[in-house]
Design a protein around this motif. Structure first.
Motif, PDB file in Angstrom:
ATOM      1  N   ARG A 266       6.865   3.996   1.671  1.00  0.00           N
ATOM      2  CA  ARG A 266       7.323   2.570   1.568  1.00  0.00           C
ATOM      3  C   ARG A 266       7.211   2.147   3.089  1.00  0.00           C
ATOM      4  O   ARG A 266       8.038   2.238   4.335  1.00  0.00           O
ATOM      5  N   ASP A 267       5.992   1.641   3.633  1.00  0.00           N
ATOM      6  CA  ASP A 267       5.782   0.949   4.933  1.00  0.00           C
ATOM      7  C   ASP A 267       5.409  -0.265   4.837  1.00  0.00           C
ATOM      8  O   ASP A 267       5.442  -1.010   3.893  1.00  0.00           O
ATOM      9  N   LEU A 268       4.819  -0.944   5.931  1.00  0.00           N
ATOM     10  CA  LEU A 268       4.367  -2.381   6.158  1.00  0.00           C
ATOM     11  C   LEU A 268       3.574  -2.656   5.063  1.00  0.00           C
ATOM     12  O   LEU A 268       3.579  -3.820   4.629  1.00  0.00           O
ATOM     13  N   PHE A 269       2.377  -1.972   5.027  1.00  0.00           N
ATOM     14  CA  PHE A 269       1.311  -2.309   4.078  1.00  0.00           C
ATOM     15  C   PHE A 269       2.125  -2.355   2.630  1.00  0.00           C
ATOM     16  O   PHE A 269       1.884  -3.209   1.900  1.00  0.00           O
ATOM     17  N   PHE A 270       2.743  -1.452   2.122  1.00  0.00           N
ATOM     18  CA  PHE A 270       3.458  -1.517   0.948  1.00  0.00           C
ATOM     19  C   PHE A 270       4.218  -2.807   0.757  1.00  0.00           C
ATOM     20  O   PHE A 270       4.149  -3.393  -0.265  1.00  0.00           O
ATOM     21  N   GLU A 271       5.164  -3.105   1.759  1.00  0.00           N
ATOM     22  CA  GLU A 271       6.085  -4.111   1.640  1.00  0.00           C
ATOM     23  C   GLU A 271       5.352  -5.322   1.592  1.00  0.00           C
ATOM     24  O   GLU A 271       5.488  -6.375   0.828  1.00  0.00           O
ATOM     25  N   THR A 272       4.315  -5.465   2.176  1.00  0.00           N
ATOM     26  CA  THR A 272       3.279  -6.502   2.366  1.00  0.00           C
ATOM     27  C   THR A 272       2.714  -6.928   1.107  1.00  0.00           C
ATOM     28  O   THR A 272       2.755  -8.014   0.336  1.00  0.00           O
ATOM     29  N   GLN A 273       2.108  -5.773   0.442  1.00  0.00           N
ATOM     30  CA  GLN A 273       1.369  -5.921  -0.844  1.00  0.00           C
ATOM     31  C   GLN A 273       2.460  -6.189  -1.956  1.00  0.00           C
ATOM     32  O   GLN A 273       2.173  -6.686  -3.072  1.00  0.00           O
TER      33      GLN A 273
END
Length: 150
Positions: free
Chosen positions: A92-99
């Motif tokens: 659960r990182d920035l990439f996941f949150e953005t996606q």
């Protein structure tokens, strides 16, 4: 007398060999279980959510293909993308949150207009799934691709 002695000897031999086999099989079975390291897989909350999302999208896909009107509203369950416990919390990182935000936005656009639930809009939802899964957790990609409507 000899025949009786032979029969008794034969019965003893058979019964002893059966006991011997039974004693050996039990420990071997336990050893195989210990070696296999079998553990029952328990889905994370996120994995279970993804499975439910797949089922929801499969149902919508089938309705679009069959040209059946879709009067559904967006499943509120899908918003749990932001809170569901993941198998590996570090994912659960920035990439996941953005996606996840991009996915929800595309899905909201699909459900916003009941008369415009087209295969193009549906395929945009599937592409949003694929764009995330191509970077993280690629295992379900072949299954997700089956949702695309040609």
């Amino acid at each position: 007398m000899r025949i009786q002695f032979a029969v008794v000897l034969l019965l003893l031999t058979v019964s002893m060999s059966c006991q011997h086999v039974n004693k050996e099989k039990k420990p071997q079975t336990e050893t195989k279980q210990e070696r296999s390291g079998f553990q029952l897989y328990e889905m994370s909350e996120m994995a279970a959510l993804m499975e439910q999302m797949y089922v929801d999208n499969q149902r919508i896909r089938d309705r679009i293909v069959q040209e059946i009107e879709i009067d559904d509203t967006m499943p509120t369950l899908h918003h749990r993308l932001f809170s569901a416990v993941m198998t590996d919390p570090s994912e659960r990182d920035l990439f996941f949150e953005t996606q996840a935000r991009a996915f929800i936005q595309v899905e909201e656009e699909f459900y916003a207009d009941p008369n415009q639930k087209t295969k193009e809009k549906f395929n945009a939802i599937v592409q949003a799934c694929l764009s995330c899964h191509q970077k993280k957790c690629g295992g379900p990609i072949p299954r997700i691709k089956k949702l695309l409507i040609p």
